[in-house]
Design a protein around this motif. Sequence first.
Motif, mmCIF file in Angstrom:
data_model
loop_
_atom_site.group_PDB
_atom_site.id
_atom_site.type_symbol
_atom_site.label_atom_id
_atom_site.label_comp_id
_atom_site.label_asym_id
_atom_site.label_seq_id
_atom_site.Cartn_x
_atom_site.Cartn_y
_atom_site.Cartn_z
ATOM 1 N N GLY A 74 -93.345 -10.026 -75.317
ATOM 2 C CA GLY A 74 -92.870 -11.830 -76.237
ATOM 3 C C GLY A 74 -93.796 -13.398 -76.022
ATOM 4 N N THR A 75 -94.101 -13.379 -74.805
ATOM 5 C CA THR A 75 -94.180 -14.251 -74.749
ATOM 6 C C THR A 75 -95.301 -14.368 -74.824
ATOM 7 N N MET A 76 -96.122 -13.313 -74.653
ATOM 8 C CA MET A 76 -97.669 -12.787 -75.530
ATOM 9 C C MET A 76 -97.738 -13.708 -76.952
ATOM 10 N N TYR A 77 -96.372 -12.961 -77.829
ATOM 11 C CA TYR A 77 -96.974 -13.413 -79.045
ATOM 12 C C TYR A 77 -96.470 -14.725 -79.423
ATOM 13 N N LEU A 78 -95.159 -14.972 -78.598
ATOM 14 C CA LEU A 78 -95.607 -16.395 -78.940
ATOM 15 C C LEU A 78 -96.161 -17.325 -79.135
ATOM 16 N N SER A 79 -97.213 -17.175 -77.547
ATOM 17 C CA SER A 79 -97.851 -18.232 -77.534
ATOM 18 C C SER A 79 -98.734 -18.184 -78.663
ATOM 19 N N ALA A 80 -99.396 -17.151 -78.858
ATOM 20 C CA ALA A 80 -100.344 -16.834 -79.701
ATOM 21 C C ALA A 80 -99.735 -17.722 -81.730
ATOM 22 N N ILE A 81 -98.571 -17.543 -81.603
ATOM 23 C CA ILE A 81 -98.575 -17.676 -83.038
ATOM 24 C C ILE A 81 -98.532 -19.112 -83.228
ATOM 25 N N LEU A 82 -97.475 -19.748 -81.498
ATOM 26 C CA LEU A 82 -97.296 -21.107 -81.529
ATOM 27 C C LEU A 82 -99.003 -21.950 -81.676
ATOM 28 N N GLY B 94 -100.293 -24.554 -84.251
ATOM 29 C CA GLY B 94 -101.343 -25.498 -83.723
ATOM 30 C C GLY B 94 -100.597 -26.608 -82.154
ATOM 31 N N HIS B 95 -99.934 -26.140 -81.565
ATOM 32 C CA HIS B 95 -99.066 -26.288 -80.435
ATOM 33 C C HIS B 95 -99.805 -25.782 -78.972
ATOM 34 N N GLN B 96 -100.114 -26.687 -78.288
ATOM 35 C CA GLN B 96 -99.618 -25.822 -77.084
ATOM 36 C C GLN B 96 -99.326 -25.056 -76.395
ATOM 37 N N CYS B 97 -99.284 -24.085 -75.422
ATOM 38 C CA CYS B 97 -99.011 -23.543 -74.700
ATOM 39 C C CYS B 97 -99.394 -23.496 -72.953
ATOM 40 N N GLU B 98 -98.337 -23.069 -72.038
ATOM 41 C CA GLU B 98 -98.521 -22.748 -71.140
ATOM 42 C C GLU B 98 -97.108 -22.180 -70.321
ATOM 43 N N VAL B 99 -97.363 -20.523 -69.184
ATOM 44 C CA VAL B 99 -96.723 -20.628 -68.473
ATOM 45 C C VAL B 99 -96.296 -20.592 -67.501
ATOM 46 N N THR B 100 -95.090 -19.600 -66.950
ATOM 47 C CA THR B 100 -94.485 -19.926 -65.254
ATOM 48 C C THR B 100 -94.021 -19.045 -65.261
ATOM 49 N N SER B 101 -93.985 -18.598 -64.058
ATOM 50 C CA SER B 101 -92.584 -17.086 -63.817
ATOM 51 C C SER B 101 -91.122 -17.790 -63.944
ATOM 52 N N VAL B 102 -90.481 -17.309 -63.390
ATOM 53 C CA VAL B 102 -89.529 -17.784 -62.834
ATOM 54 C C VAL B 102 -88.910 -17.635 -61.889
ATOM 55 N N ASP B 103 -89.643 -18.799 -61.366
ATOM 56 C CA ASP B 103 -90.145 -19.746 -59.681
ATOM 57 C C ASP B 103 -89.807 -20.963 -59.913
ATOM 58 N N THR C 267 -91.341 -20.408 -84.211
ATOM 59 C CA THR C 267 -92.331 -21.903 -84.510
ATOM 60 C C THR C 267 -91.858 -22.639 -85.992
ATOM 61 N N ASN C 268 -90.737 -21.995 -86.792
ATOM 62 C CA ASN C 268 -90.177 -23.293 -87.398
ATOM 63 C C ASN C 268 -89.517 -24.023 -86.464
ATOM 64 N N LEU C 269 -88.607 -23.791 -85.677
ATOM 65 C CA LEU C 269 -87.606 -25.156 -84.427
ATOM 66 C C LEU C 269 -88.894 -25.944 -84.424
ATOM 67 N N VAL C 270 -89.929 -25.324 -83.442
ATOM 68 C CA VAL C 270 -90.897 -26.138 -82.504
ATOM 69 C C VAL C 270 -91.061 -26.995 -83.781
ATOM 70 N N ASN C 271 -91.815 -26.559 -84.988
ATOM 71 C CA ASN C 271 -92.276 -27.452 -86.144
ATOM 72 C C ASN C 271 -91.086 -28.211 -86.428
ATOM 73 N N LYS C 272 -90.389 -28.440 -86.909
ATOM 74 C CA LYS C 272 -88.728 -29.790 -87.035
ATOM 75 C C LYS C 272 -89.027 -30.427 -85.865
ATOM 76 N N LEU C 273 -88.761 -29.995 -84.811
ATOM 77 C CA LEU C 273 -88.869 -30.580 -83.596
ATOM 78 C C LEU C 273 -90.319 -31.675 -84.048
ATOM 79 N N GLU C 274 -91.344 -31.332 -84.001
ATOM 80 C CA GLU C 274 -92.543 -32.839 -83.619
ATOM 81 C C GLU C 274 -92.084 -33.203 -85.030
ATOM 82 N N ARG C 275 -91.725 -32.569 -86.688
ATOM 83 C CA ARG C 275 -91.421 -33.303 -87.243
ATOM 84 C C ARG C 275 -89.958 -34.738 -87.012
ATOM 85 N N GLY C 276 -89.555 -34.438 -86.021
ATOM 86 C CA GLY C 276 -88.434 -35.348 -86.173
ATOM 87 C C GLY C 276 -87.096 -34.548 -87.223
#
Length: 405
Positions: A22-30, A34-43, A118-127
Amino acid sequence: MRVLLVTEINKTLIFSGFLSFGTMYLSAILKKAGHQCEVTSVDYNEAEQVCNTFSPDIIAYSAFTGLHIPMVEINSKLKKKFKFFSMFGGPHPTFSPELIEEEGIDAICRAEGFEAVTNLVNKLERGEDITGTPNWWIKEGGKIHKNPIAHQVKCLDDLPFPDRSIFDKYPSYRKNKSFSFMTSFGCPYNCTYCFNHQLHKMLNKGDKVIRRRSVDNVIAEIKQVKEKYPLQYVLFRDEIFTLNKSWIKEFAEKYPREIGLPFYCVLRANHVKDDIVADLKKAGVYNVTFAIEAGSDFVRNTVLKRNMSKEAILKAAGILHDHEVPFFTYNMIGAPGETFDMALETWDLNVKCRSTSTWAYLVYPYPRTELHDYAVSNGYLDEEKSNKFLMTYHDKSILNLRDKR
């Protein structure tokens, strides 16, 4: 926008190739959007450090039941120090959407998130107004906006390949020789301990229980990974790899010619047929797994609803032995109503199967599953414990069992 993805990352998951798809697919799609992605563990310490350097606009948590507990705690701590929009997705918020009521959580995604995130992130970016975004429960102004679930992605070949590069910052990942792949999504069965029977109810008219990528699309992804990483062993993590006989036959022709690496896959005993195993052997299968779950017919078929006879399990084991394919078996111990003698039947059936190795796990009836309801209604799980969440199903049983020791 800058999106920080939070998922479980440890040496065992890296070595076994079992990091979150899920994380890898979301990063690819985002990233494609045109968005930037980074990852962290549950720490918390790692998450705080990444927040300091990456300054995320959004933090997205991929939450399984149990794992959601430390994620909620980390999110709460980060909210006190950083400004960001928090979203939770994955199995736990899908089936326990009341998670949105936790302080500091702004939104939860139910069901498939490929297009929804992606839909939600795009909406947040556009306000834009986000309160009516499909698949999402949004908390805004003291009110929770609950939106219906949209149709799933119809053609999996249309998705970009999972973004494995997001884990490249971990040295052991870059050196890993085993990587996982998914050729299909979904399972047609309704075992009581699994979430699939609930997920099936969420599907819209026209959505498919099983979706499968083309053989060529899968091979193209493996080639991409093979070019970048020292890939030597392929793990197919489909819930049941052999559901489509014609797909397996095409795979058996193309995979050894174009990839030629040993692989692992998961089977279901009643789908283990001589011709299918012959095709897997031709393709280069190294080992497989199938689930016995319980030796007792009552536990396996009445409690767990596996709908599978001992004869079918033994026949599957025999076919795999005939083709000299090593196999592992999954087993559950401590199901509601199981006695010690019933548990010994599981031992006995494994011995008769002569499996290469076995795994056994304690039964943990997750909330919202049929097994959970069965355990509560029959007195095997106390009401006050019925909505408690354990971090793991390896340590102890929360059930009231006659022979519990």
